[in-house]
Motif scaffolding. Structure first.
Motif, short mmCIF file in Angstrom:
data_model
loop_
_atom_site.label_atom_id
_atom_site.label_comp_id
_atom_site.label_asym_id
_atom_site.label_seq_id
_atom_site.Cartn_x
_atom_site.Cartn_y
_atom_site.Cartn_z
N HIS A 118 50.39 61.77 30.63
CA HIS A 118 50.49 61.81 29.18
C HIS A 118 49.96 63.14 28.63
CE1 HIS A 118 50.52 57.12 28.83
NE2 HIS A 118 51.67 57.62 29.23
N ILE A 119 48.85 63.61 29.20
CA ILE A 119 48.29 64.89 28.77
C ILE A 119 49.24 66.03 29.14
CG2 ILE A 119 46.39 66.52 29.14
CD1 ILE A 119 44.56 64.09 29.50
N ASP A 120 49.81 65.96 30.35
CA ASP A 120 50.76 66.99 30.77
C ASP A 120 51.97 67.03 29.84
OD1 ASP A 120 49.10 67.56 32.88
OD2 ASP A 120 50.27 66.48 34.37
N ASP A 121 52.48 65.85 29.46
CA ASP A 121 53.63 65.79 28.56
C ASP A 121 53.30 66.41 27.22
OD1 ASP A 121 55.09 64.51 30.53
OD2 ASP A 121 54.82 62.50 29.70
N ALA A 122 52.08 66.13 26.72
CA ALA A 122 51.66 66.69 25.44
C ALA A 122 51.52 68.20 25.54
CB ALA A 122 50.33 66.06 25.00
N MET A 123 51.04 68.69 26.69
CA MET A 123 50.90 70.13 26.89
C MET A 123 52.27 70.80 26.89
SD MET A 123 51.36 72.72 29.32
CE MET A 123 51.27 72.01 30.95
N VAL A 124 53.22 70.21 27.62
CA VAL A 124 54.57 70.78 27.69
C VAL A 124 55.19 70.82 26.30
CG1 VAL A 124 56.90 70.41 28.56
CG2 VAL A 124 54.96 70.15 30.10
N ALA A 125 55.01 69.74 25.54
CA ALA A 125 55.56 69.69 24.19
C ALA A 125 54.97 70.80 23.32
CB ALA A 125 55.30 68.32 23.56
N ALA A 126 53.66 71.02 23.45
CA ALA A 126 53.01 72.06 22.66
C ALA A 126 53.44 73.46 23.12
CB ALA A 126 51.50 71.92 22.77
N ALA A 127 53.57 73.64 24.44
CA ALA A 127 53.90 74.97 24.98
C ALA A 127 55.33 75.37 24.68
CB ALA A 127 53.66 74.99 26.48
N THR A 128 56.21 74.39 24.52
CA THR A 128 57.64 74.68 24.31
C THR A 128 58.06 74.49 22.86
OG1 THR A 128 58.24 72.40 24.94
CG2 THR A 128 58.21 74.06 26.69
N ARG A 129 57.10 74.36 21.99
CA ARG A 129 57.41 74.10 20.58
C ARG A 129 58.21 75.23 19.94
NH1 ARG A 129 52.16 72.24 18.25
NH2 ARG A 129 52.61 70.45 19.57
N ASP A 130 57.99 76.45 20.41
CA ASP A 130 58.70 77.59 19.83
C ASP A 130 60.00 77.89 20.55
OD1 ASP A 130 57.75 78.50 22.21
OD2 ASP A 130 56.69 80.26 21.41
N GLY A 131 60.44 76.98 21.43
CA GLY A 131 61.72 77.16 22.11
C GLY A 131 61.62 77.76 23.50
N ARG A 132 60.42 78.21 23.89
CA ARG A 132 60.28 78.78 25.23
C ARG A 132 60.21 77.68 26.28
NH1 ARG A 132 55.28 82.94 25.18
NH2 ARG A 132 54.28 81.08 24.32
N ARG A 133 60.66 78.02 27.48
CA ARG A 133 60.49 77.11 28.60
C ARG A 133 59.10 77.33 29.20
NH1 ARG A 133 64.65 77.88 33.10
NH2 ARG A 133 63.76 79.98 32.99
N VAL A 134 58.56 76.29 29.83
CA VAL A 134 57.26 76.41 30.46
C VAL A 134 57.28 77.52 31.50
CG1 VAL A 134 55.59 75.27 31.98
CG2 VAL A 134 56.56 74.03 30.04
N ALA A 135 58.37 77.60 32.26
CA ALA A 135 58.47 78.61 33.32
C ALA A 135 58.46 80.03 32.76
CB ALA A 135 59.74 78.39 34.14
N ASP A 136 58.84 80.18 31.49
CA ASP A 136 58.89 81.51 30.87
C ASP A 136 57.65 81.81 30.04
OD1 ASP A 136 61.41 81.86 31.96
OD2 ASP A 136 62.41 81.01 30.19
N THR A 137 56.72 80.87 29.99
CA THR A 137 55.52 81.04 29.18
C THR A 137 54.42 81.71 30.00
OG1 THR A 137 56.05 79.02 27.94
CG2 THR A 137 53.80 79.86 27.76
N PRO A 138 53.79 82.76 29.50
CA PRO A 138 52.71 83.40 30.25
C PRO A 138 51.63 82.40 30.65
CG PRO A 138 53.32 84.74 28.38
CD PRO A 138 54.06 83.44 28.22
N GLY A 139 51.11 82.54 31.86
CA GLY A 139 50.12 81.60 32.36
C GLY A 139 48.89 81.49 31.47
N ILE A 140 48.45 82.63 30.88
CA ILE A 140 47.26 82.57 30.03
C ILE A 140 47.51 81.70 28.80
CG2 ILE A 140 47.88 84.64 28.72
CD1 ILE A 140 44.33 83.55 29.83
N ASP A 141 48.75 81.73 28.29
CA ASP A 141 49.08 80.87 27.15
C ASP A 141 49.09 79.40 27.56
OD1 ASP A 141 49.34 83.10 25.59
OD2 ASP A 141 51.53 83.13 25.61
#
Length: 235
Positions: free
Chosen positions: A89-112
């Protein structure tokens, strides 16, 4: 005498089956397992791991007392499933937050991703669900030397591996310091979020959570982010 003829009953049942498709055996089992895990989360949050017996879990879920053992085989396995579900559930919430601006997780900088994941953890514990509380309670249950919570130990290992993978992703894309050991960084991050979550569970008014979340972001940047190249014009 029942006025409904057999033919009439058949027509009614047929219409019901069209409106409400019959659930498959797998769907019924999944629903039962979810109900048992919900009950387990409630009891663990209320009574701790020791106080959440399989029989009590079955009773709380409104099923037979022996059904948890039938589905999970042991309390340790149920604890492992409960911990994994909470982490998912936490992972799903993280993915939702990380991809909110349209980026894919794989394309998101690790520090972000590190910042987002930590912030997701802290945000959940502002108003924790039973599953969130149970996760911290189960973690604490591994402290006693006589404790036997193998399932939680395995879940801990998977959680650390997840943190390490985010650090490694950041090192590959250049956003995380290359000289940082991923395993060490994973333990630091896990300790940060769990210590803060446990403190908030004990006293929700202990700190201003918005300030705590901001401080976490600053700390992550200072410890994990790659140093910015110096500006040649300034030399």
């Amino acid at each position: 005498m029942n006025s409904a003829t057999p033919g009439r009953r058949t027509q009614v049942q047929s219409r019901r089956s069209q409106v409400e498709p019959r659930r498959t055996q797998v769907e019924r089992r999944n629903e039962s397992e979810e109900a048992l895990l919900d009950a387990a989360a409630d009891l663990v949050a209320e009574r701790g791991v020791e106080g959440a017996s399989l029989a009590r879990i079955g009773s709380r879920a409104g099923t037979s007392r022996g059904l948890p053992n039938h589905y999970f085989g042991s309390k340790d396995e149920l604890v492992a499933r409960l911990a994994q579900r909470a982490q998912n559930h936490i992972d799903d919430a993280m993915v939702a937050a990380a991809t909110r601006d349209g980026r894919r997780v794989a394309d998101t900088p690790g520090i972000d991703l590190l910042r987002t994941t930590v912030d997701t953890y802290v945000e959940r514990f502002e108003n924790p669900t039973s599953a969130d509380r149970a996760l911290i309670v189960m973690w604490g249950a591994t402290f006693p030397t006589e404790a036997s919570v193998r399932g939680m130990t395995d879940a801990d290992r998977r959680s650390r591996d997840g943190w390490a993978m985010l650090i490694e992703q950041g090192q590959r894309d250049g956003s995380v310091r290359a000289d940082l050991d991923p395993a060490t960084g994973a333990i630091l991050l896990q300790g940060l979020v769990r210590g803060l979550a446990a403190s908030l569970l004990v006293d929700a008014d202990l700190i201003d959570t918005s300030q705590a979340r901001e401080a976490c972001q600053v700390w992550i940047t200072s410890i994990f982010a790659s140093p910015r190249p110096s500006d040649p014009s300034s030399t």
